[in-house]
Design an enzyme around this catalytic site. Structure first.
Site, short mmCIF file in Angstrom:
data_model
loop_
_atom_site.label_atom_id
_atom_site.label_comp_id
_atom_site.label_asym_id
_atom_site.label_seq_id
_atom_site.Cartn_x
_atom_site.Cartn_y
_atom_site.Cartn_z
N SER A 82 0.80 -1.14 -0.01
CA SER A 82 0.10 0.10 0.15
C SER A 82 0.97 1.20 -0.02
O SER A 82 0.37 2.44 -0.31
CB SER A 82 -1.24 0.03 1.43
N HIS B 56 -5.87 -4.30 -1.44
CA HIS B 56 -5.72 -3.33 -2.68
C HIS B 56 -5.93 -3.85 -4.13
O HIS B 56 -5.61 -3.30 -4.98
CB HIS B 56 -4.48 -2.29 -2.46
N LYS C 160 -12.45 -1.06 0.71
CA LYS C 160 -11.61 -0.55 -0.15
C LYS C 160 -12.28 -0.44 -1.46
O LYS C 160 -13.51 0.34 -1.70
CB LYS C 160 -10.19 -1.19 -0.55
C1 LIG Z 1 -2.94 -5.25 2.94
C2 LIG Z 1 -3.89 -4.61 3.92
N1 LIG Z 1 -4.61 -5.60 4.90
C3 LIG Z 1 -5.64 -5.00 5.62
C4 LIG Z 1 -5.71 -3.71 5.67
C5 LIG Z 1 -6.96 -3.25 6.81
O1 LIG Z 1 -8.05 -3.23 6.08
P1 LIG Z 1 -9.20 -2.58 6.74
O2 LIG Z 1 -8.90 -1.20 6.50
O3 LIG Z 1 -10.49 -2.91 5.95
O4 LIG Z 1 -9.31 -2.75 8.13
C6 LIG Z 1 -4.96 -2.77 4.88
C7 LIG Z 1 -5.58 -1.46 4.94
O5 LIG Z 1 -5.15 -0.62 5.00
C8 LIG Z 1 -4.07 -3.35 4.07
O6 LIG Z 1 -3.56 -2.45 3.14
#
Ligand SMILES: Cc1ncc(COP(=O)(O)O)c(C=O)c1O
Length: 405
Positions: free
Chosen positions: A193, A221, A252
């Site tokens: 990310s 993502h 997302k």
């Molecule tokens: C790879 C990854 N896993 C998990 C998450 C967390 O997801 P959520 O924002 O739905 O809790 C994110 C988000 O920021 C992420 O980039």
């Protein structure tokens, strides 16, 4: 309104404790790592009102524009009216038919036997990793994996190994080192990310096959973004049948909130029976969110042009940055970093861009490596060509002013 009466002053012990926290907060402020809330007072969209001012939004994970889609909002309204506001009990006590439908839809979306929906993407990694790897197992994790993976790994008693980002030789060394483990699980983000780069998943799957290891990919993502029909990184690389555990988030591209694991029946049933983050919380998806997400999955299928638009916008913005002379690193997705070097430069770039009406966020060490401070841009299908041109104009103006280009 409930009347508020201030409680009496804290005990000396608590006063001392708070003084320690104050010192820490001061450090964060000095290091420019102190977050103040940014207050959104408009709908989510390509243009937003933040802290009372209008901006082009380059900070949202709302890749397909689903968070403000009227069809999804209507589905959520209908479920709110029919089923009410909250849940009243945890999923093991009372799962709604809507949860079951959503899980069936997510399993079909990923082409897997079953899926389990958790409260957030973050919780999903805790829920899954705490159960899937035990004392006799080894987990092997990319150093740049998301914080929720790192925290999920902390909940397991498995032996933990980390390999430098996307370094396949180091990963292979870890696999050689852990030959005695009962199971080895290689864990990677699908899309990273901070850089918007892709995990080398085909090569990881090949190593997994060679060393009889399992692959766990967090496609937060990639869902709704990668692959011909938006099914994520497995579709993108045609790796169907080669990835044991697929994690996704519903917050997302799908525009709502929540996360999920998609896998085979034994895995999903075991998580349902054993996963403490899943079992011991009433805070599961409210019916309106579950219904909105089902509508979002329908829309993903019915409106493939959104995906086409997302990638066209990502290409136009990335190429525009590169033409101006900015460094966009290894970005291969709609996450596009503009890497400028030192923290102060990235902070100044972020500030000046906001002055120009472009809402971006700056990141510096320790979130990204030292010397690679950046502003991160995330473009969506909902941005117009005029939005992209306005963004590029603002970057050109500010980049020249700060002598970055
Ligand atoms: C790879 C990854 N896993 C998990 C998450 C967390 O997801 P959520 O924002 O739905 O809790 C994110 C988000 O920021 C992420 O980039």
């Amino acid at each position: 309104m409930v009347e508020s009466t201030m409680q009496p002053p804290a005990s000396p012990a608590f006063a001392q404790f708070k003084s320690r926290l104050r010192d820490d907060l001061e450090t964060l402020k000095r290091e420019e790592r102190f977050y103040t809330p940014n207050l959104l007072s408009s709908a989510q969209g390509p243009r937003i009102t933040m802290n009372g001012r209008s901006y082009i939004n380059l900070c949202a994970n709302n890749y397909l524009g689903f968070a403000q889609d009227p069809i999804i909002i209507a589905a959520a309204h209908e479920a709110l009216d029919k089923y009410g506001f909250g849940l009243g009990a945890g999923r093991v006590v009372c799962s709604m038919t809507l949860h079951q439908q959503l899980e069936e839809r997510l399993a079909a979306y990923k082409g897997r036997e079953a899926a389990l929906v958790c409260q957030t993407g973050y919780d999903t990694n805790l829920a899954a990793l705490s159960v899937l790897a035990g004392e006799e197992d080894a987990i092997i994790s990319d150093a740049m994996n998301h914080a929720s993976i790192i925290d999920g790994c902390r909940l397991t008693h498995a032996k933990r190994h980390t390999y430098p980002h996307a370094d396949l030789d180091a990963l292979e060394a870890c696999l050689r080192e852990t030959q005695d483990a009962r199971s080895r699980i290689i864990i990677t983000d699908g899309v990273f990310s901070m850089d918007g780069d892709l995990a080398p998943l085909p090569e990881i799957a090949t190593l997994a096959d060679r060393y009889a290891a399992l692959v766990y990919v967090d496609d937060a993502h990639g869902d709704g973004v990668l692959g011909r029909t938006g099914r994520g990184i497995v579709e993108h690389f045609s790796l169907e049948g080669r990835i044991a555990f697929e994690i996704g988030t519903l917050s997302k591209a799908l525009g709502g909130v929540g996360g999920f694991v998609a896998s085979d029946q034994e895995v999903i049933q075991t998580l349902y029976q054993r996963s403490r983050p899943f079992m011991f919380s009433t805070g599961h998806l409210p019916p309106m969110v579950a219904a909105g997400l089902i509508a979002a999955l329908d829309l993903l299928q019915a409106q493939p042009e959104r995906l086409t638009r997302l990638w066209a916008n990502a290409g136009a913005l990335r190429e525009g940055f590169q033409r101006l002379g900015f460094n966009t690193g290894a970005s291969a997705t709609p996450i596009i970093p503009v890497i400028v070097g030192e923290a102060a430069q990235a902070m100044a770039l972020g500030r000046e861009l906001r002055n120009e009406g472009v809402y971006v966020q700056a990141f510096a060490f320790p979130v990204v490596p030292k010397g690679a401070a950046r502003v991160r841009c995330i473009v969506s299908a909902a941005h117009s060509q005029a939005d992209i041109e306005e963004v590029l104009q603002a970057f050109a103006t500010v980049g020249r002013k700060l002598r970055l280009i």
